[in-house]
Enzyme design. Sequence first.
Site, PDB file in Angstrom:
ATOM      1  N   GLU A 318     -18.396  -9.574  21.370  1.00 38.37           N
ATOM      2  CA  GLU A 318     -16.957  -9.019  20.948  1.00 38.37           C
ATOM      3  C   GLU A 318     -16.596 -10.130  20.032  1.00 38.37           C
ATOM      4  OE1 GLU A 318     -15.349  -8.916  24.708  1.00 38.37           O
ATOM      5  OE2 GLU A 318     -16.108  -6.799  25.024  1.00 38.37           O
ATOM      6  N   CYS A 409      -9.176  -4.331  30.062  1.00 36.22           N
ATOM      7  CA  CYS A 409      -8.185  -5.123  29.468  1.00 36.22           C
ATOM      8  C   CYS A 409      -7.152  -4.517  28.283  1.00 36.22           C
ATOM      9  CB  CYS A 409      -8.905  -6.542  28.948  1.00 36.22           C
ATOM     10  SG  CYS A 409     -10.148  -6.131  27.868  1.00 36.22           S
TER      11      CYS A 409
END
Length: 643
Positions: A318, A409
Amino acid sequence: MPGLFMIAVSMGMLAAAPDYPVKPVPFTAVRVDQGFWAPRLETNRTVTIPFDFKKCEETGRIKNFAVAGRLEPGEFKGIFFDDSDVYKVIEGASYSLSLHPDAELERYLDDVIAKIAAAQEDDGYLYTYRTSNANNQEKIAKDENLRDGRWAHLEYNHELYNLGHLYEAAVAHYQATGKRSLLDVALKSADLVCSVFGPDKRIDVPGHEEIEMGLVKLYRVTGDEKYLRQAKFFVDARGSAKRAKLYGPNLQDHEPVLQQEEVVGHAVRAGYLFAGMTDVAALTGDAGYVETANRLWQDVVSTKLSITGGVGARREGEAYGAAYELPNKEAYNETCAAIALALWNQRMFLLQPDAKYFDVIERILYNGFLAGVGFSGDRFFYPNPLEADGETKFNHGSAERQPWFGTSCCPTNVARFLPSLLGWVYAKKDNTLYVNLFMDSTAEFEHAGGKLKVTQTTRYPWEGEVTITLTPDAPRTFPVLVRMPGWARHAPVPSNLYRYLMPPSDTLVLINGAVDGTATSRPLENDYLRFEREWKAGDTITLRLPMPVQRVMALEKVEADRGKVALERGPVVYCVEGSDNTGDLGKLELSDAAEIRPEWRPELLGGVIVLRSEAPEFVAIPYYAWGHRGANAMRVWLGRSGS
């Protein structure tokens, strides 16, 4: 209480200490009842926050606290960082309470906070994964994270990351309600952290940054400098040769922060780290941190920023990619990374006010962030690519927005981020007022020795006329600095990474309805238009920002976009989607001479301006609006056939 960066009620006790020279106007002073952002804020309040709490209930995230506190039987469910999602929704709900008192929501928060308090161990330790499993010998034997004791695997176990979100939630709840229930939990936890970690104690750092910002907020609300010192320690200890093991570049732990020359690694972690570092820079007055923040910020906007404001090129890790590595279909561009970059840019503005930081923020808000949440408020993108084929399940197992993820998240970050934006519209430095974002809104606050009401009337981002009405309680002289958006200055971003093909158009400026020149005829102050005069009730500043359809080209070094063109109008980036266009979107080529017309479509996608062309025939929609009509092919960058 200006959103995610909040000035404490105890600010007076900190007056002698270094601080940000610019202060945000509190988000509680700004009201948005209509215009582009009003329905999104209302959906966040009435749908996203309740939905996120419901999912936290259904997935066991909230019960984990009750289990850890022995209020309910059961065992830990989920992932060891799931505590953080509950904290983030509490933060968002607290902002909502500050704007919209709600006795039922407040009672619900009291109940959730009671479970959190019960889960806290006597010395302040709070991590439901460990506490819930403390007596599970079979699980302890199999799990080194449990077997090896507290703080043993900070590289990945998120003990400190969770606490950062707890601290931010606790300050938000305290400032919204005046209740210390969650703040006392946070302070007890932070006191434990300060007793364990430090230059003469454990010199480990969190694998996932976040606690740095949370500790700064505790410092602001209490005035206790140990929390600021602890935040500084966690920044300073990254990459330190004194530590036996470093986590490496993906966790920004390959060399000391002050020596880092480029932004690398996990994009959310990086954004949180550099936001926290900028807090430390402001509150300690350390020039080395300021120099580092400027160097790393320039690296992002010059080599690693998507045209949509997204960051994090690589799905693996990521993470940020190399310089000019800006893929389209493969781009990760996590919604949380867009939020993290916005948080960092807001702090950079507070440290050294310049319109360029809000140029980046605006690009994020209308594009890279806003695409991450659907119109319904309960569907989300985790990654935000710039190209899709309608089949690849890029969104963690789906080609469409999803209601929740194993790692959720992004949905919980949306809940806390949106209401905080009201605190980013205006800011003050001494008696200077900054107007940073254009929203149809009303604000009332103290300024320049009296009360001031500021009203914005605008259909931005669809129309470029913005009228700012100033109503001081008595005539007063003070400067008003209004941001000239980069897109209106012929600068898509604050670097040469992207450029417009069309020549620039000038902005007309009016004072009290009378033409007062153009933007190019007036001096700019860090790309703000400066207006200083004696202001009387009802005085107006009007900008007429031209909004031509712009073709955007990327720097030749961006291989993925070489020979391609993107479309913008005002702050909005456009894309073509299969729902509106036939054939292979990859074969669509746009000539420089093709006429492109904006067209208001009130019935489409909540009301949008689309871009239409007859040769070649296509319809483009705002990038943020894609993906609302089923799994779909989509492209931001189109082929360019020249003239």
